[in-house]
Design a protein around this motif. Structure first.
Motif, PDB file in Angstrom:
ATOM      1  N   UNK A   1      55.049  40.140  34.575  1.00 57.04           N
ATOM      2  CA  UNK A   1      54.678  41.047  35.281  1.00 57.04           C
ATOM      3  C   UNK A   1      53.763  41.795  34.559  1.00 57.04           C
ATOM      4  N   UNK A   2      54.046  41.788  32.825  1.00 62.39           N
ATOM      5  CA  UNK A   2      53.611  42.528  31.215  1.00 62.39           C
ATOM      6  C   UNK A   2      51.580  40.798  31.565  1.00 62.39           C
ATOM      7  N   UNK A   3      51.850  39.627  31.749  1.00 56.44           N
ATOM      8  CA  UNK A   3      51.643  38.907  31.768  1.00 56.44           C
ATOM      9  C   UNK A   3      50.121  38.867  32.781  1.00 56.44           C
ATOM     10  N   UNK A   4      51.160  39.313  33.558  1.00 52.30           N
ATOM     11  CA  UNK A   4      49.921  39.182  35.022  1.00 52.30           C
ATOM     12  C   UNK A   4      48.678  40.314  34.907  1.00 52.30           C
ATOM     13  N   UNK A   5      49.155  41.959  34.079  1.00 52.91           N
ATOM     14  CA  UNK A   5      48.252  42.850  33.889  1.00 52.91           C
ATOM     15  C   UNK A   5      47.589  42.596  32.738  1.00 52.91           C
ATOM     16  N   UNK A   6      48.079  41.464  32.098  1.00 51.44           N
ATOM     17  CA  UNK A   6      46.823  41.159  30.490  1.00 51.44           C
ATOM     18  C   UNK A   6      46.011  40.441  31.100  1.00 51.44           C
ATOM     19  N   UNK A   7      46.727  39.582  32.207  1.00 52.61           N
ATOM     20  CA  UNK A   7      45.764  38.672  32.581  1.00 52.61           C
ATOM     21  C   UNK A   7      44.789  39.237  33.786  1.00 52.61           C
ATOM     22  N   UNK A   8      45.067  40.146  34.470  1.00 48.43           N
ATOM     23  CA  UNK A   8      44.398  40.535  35.090  1.00 48.43           C
ATOM     24  C   UNK A   8      42.769  41.582  34.665  1.00 48.43           C
ATOM     25  N   UNK A   9      44.100  42.521  33.297  1.00 53.02           N
ATOM     26  CA  UNK A   9      42.791  43.522  32.782  1.00 53.02           C
ATOM     27  C   UNK A   9      42.191  42.540  31.829  1.00 53.02           C
ATOM     28  N   UNK A  10      41.601  41.505  31.587  1.00 49.22           N
ATOM     29  CA  UNK A  10      41.281  40.687  30.473  1.00 49.22           C
ATOM     30  C   UNK A  10      40.476  39.783  31.663  1.00 49.22           C
ATOM     31  N   UNK A  11      40.442  39.825  32.725  1.00 53.08           N
ATOM     32  CA  UNK A  11      39.212  38.712  33.332  1.00 53.08           C
ATOM     33  C   UNK A  11      38.632  40.381  34.093  1.00 53.08           C
ATOM     34  N   UNK A  12      38.843  41.474  34.150  1.00 56.71           N
ATOM     35  CA  UNK A  12      38.030  42.242  34.886  1.00 56.71           C
ATOM     36  C   UNK A  12      37.651  42.799  34.008  1.00 56.71           C
ATOM     37  N   UNK A  13      37.755  43.014  32.551  1.00 56.70           N
ATOM     38  CA  UNK A  13      37.242  43.346  31.001  1.00 56.70           C
ATOM     39  C   UNK A  13      35.914  42.274  30.343  1.00 56.70           C
ATOM     40  N   UNK A  14      35.634  41.051  31.824  1.00 55.96           N
ATOM     41  CA  UNK A  14      35.110  40.201  31.101  1.00 55.96           C
ATOM     42  C   UNK A  14      33.909  40.272  32.218  1.00 55.96           C
ATOM     43  N   UNK A  15      34.346  40.888  33.057  1.00 54.89           N
ATOM     44  CA  UNK A  15      32.948  41.131  34.360  1.00 54.89           C
ATOM     45  C   UNK A  15      33.666  40.132  35.598  1.00 54.89           C
ATOM     46  N   UNK A  16      34.896  39.896  35.604  1.00 45.61           N
ATOM     47  CA  UNK A  16      35.214  39.510  36.971  1.00 45.61           C
ATOM     48  C   UNK A  16      35.355  40.671  37.869  1.00 45.61           C
ATOM     49  N   UNK A  17      34.425  40.358  39.049  1.00 44.38           N
ATOM     50  CA  UNK A  17      34.976  41.378  40.261  1.00 44.38           C
ATOM     51  C   UNK A  17      36.488  41.334  40.677  1.00 44.38           C
ATOM     52  N   UNK A  18      37.303  42.984  40.323  1.00 47.24           N
ATOM     53  CA  UNK A  18      38.687  42.857  41.421  1.00 47.24           C
ATOM     54  C   UNK A  18      39.016  41.845  42.205  1.00 47.24           C
ATOM     55  N   UNK A  19      37.758  41.869  43.343  1.00 47.87           N
ATOM     56  CA  UNK A  19      38.081  41.610  44.972  1.00 47.87           C
ATOM     57  C   UNK A  19      38.029  39.875  44.349  1.00 47.87           C
TER      58      UNK A  19
ATOM     59  N   UNK B   1      50.970  51.383  28.372  1.00 44.75           N
ATOM     60  CA  UNK B   1      50.790  50.753  27.083  1.00 44.75           C
ATOM     61  C   UNK B   1      51.140  48.987  26.136  1.00 44.75           C
ATOM     62  N   UNK B   2      51.458  48.817  26.602  1.00 44.36           N
ATOM     63  CA  UNK B   2      51.495  46.947  26.307  1.00 44.36           C
ATOM     64  C   UNK B   2      50.357  46.629  26.572  1.00 44.36           C
ATOM     65  N   UNK B   3      50.266  46.541  28.225  1.00 41.46           N
ATOM     66  CA  UNK B   3      48.798  45.633  28.386  1.00 41.46           C
ATOM     67  C   UNK B   3      47.731  46.427  28.332  1.00 41.46           C
ATOM     68  N   UNK B   4      47.823  47.467  27.654  1.00 40.22           N
ATOM     69  CA  UNK B   4      45.977  47.974  27.194  1.00 40.22           C
ATOM     70  C   UNK B   4      45.264  49.166  28.809  1.00 40.22           C
ATOM     71  N   UNK B   5      46.127  49.095  29.544  1.00 40.01           N
ATOM     72  CA  UNK B   5      45.763  49.912  30.463  1.00 40.01           C
ATOM     73  C   UNK B   5      46.229  51.113  30.917  1.00 40.01           C
TER      74      UNK B   5
END
Length: 257
Positions: free
Chosen positions: A47-65, A12-16
């Motif tokens: 952990x929350x910071x990392x989740x937000x960073x991953x989510x933001x990059x993914x939403x910006x179009x960076x492939x997960x890999x 909920x906090x990270x938006x995922x």
């Protein structure tokens, strides 16, 4: 004692979603935190910071890999990585815009498959009194010509322009369309074939349409172009065959089908 929030709260906090967090764990993008005394994983601020960073990059179009390497890179490599992603996204955007433009052109079907010059010829044919069905048949012929003889298509259009300038040929062309519902052995088919062949021979600019195509293609493609649609109109098939026979007799080199 391990402090932090549950996976549901972290989501909920990270938006995922919880499912997304577990997917990040499987990919190694976010480390799984330790468990508390009740066996629940507890997510701390890092952990929350990392989740937000991953989510933001993914939403910006960076492939997960690619995200893990980016987050673990130094500032210079991180900036270079983002620039590369930006470049790929720009290319993708341009591709999507081109596809959208193609869809827009499909609303005007002529312009989806033919250049403006060909579309102008079709518009002119309509203005000269050809029916929508006849214009549609001309359109199909142009699409086939462009696909089968691409390097000769401009010459084809030039000769088609000459054809539209020949009032006698236009009148004969309309007679040919009117004859499509006749029986193949109707004597009027023979008469019309003679008139068409004579007009071709009298105006070499008209005959060049056929000659130009033959010079660039083989008999198979010539047949696909010149005999398109004849399976649905036996009278037109016989008319075309008679015209070709008469032109061959006059010395015009036309492939045999």
């Amino acid at each position: 004692m391990i402090s932090g929030v549950t996976i549901g709260q972290a989501a909920a906090f990270a938006g995922v979603t919880i499912k997304t967090i577990r997917h990040y764990h499987r990919l190694g993008l976010v480390d799984e935190p330790g468990r508390d005394g009740s066996g629940y994983r507890r997510y701390g601020s890092s952990d929350l910071l990392r989740l937000v960073q991953v989510r933001t990059l993914a939403e910006s179009g960076v492939p997960l890999y690619e995200i893990g390497a980016l987050l673990d890179a130094d500032p210079q490599r991180f900036a270079a990585g983002l620039a590369e992603v930006n470049r790929r996204l720009t290319e993708r955007i341009e591709e999507l815009i081109a596809r959208r433009d193609s869809l827009d052109r499909l609303a005007h079907s002529d312009r989806a498959l033919l250049p403006d010059r060909a579309c102008a010829l079709l518009d002119r044919a309509a203005d000269l009194g050809f029916t929508p069905q006849e214009v549609a048949a001309h359109r199909e012929g142009m699409v086939l010509a462009r696909a089968l003889v691409p390097h000769g298509f401009d010459d084809y259009l030039t000769q088609a322009e000459h054809a539209l300038d020949d009032t006698q040929f236009l009148a004969l062309n309309k007679q040919c369309w009117a004859a499509k519902d006749l029986e193949p052995d109707d004597p009027r088919i023979e008469e019309l074939a003679t008139a068409v062949a004579d007009r071709f021979l009298a105006n070499p600019a008209l005959l060049a349409i056929s000659n130009g195509l033959q010079a660039r293609t083989d008999a198979t493609r010539y047949g696909l172009l010149n005999h398109h649609g004849e399976d649905q109109a036996p009278a037109m098939a016989r008319l075309t065959a008679l015209v070709e026979t008469k032109l061959r007799s006059a010395g015009v080199d036309i492939p045999y089908q």
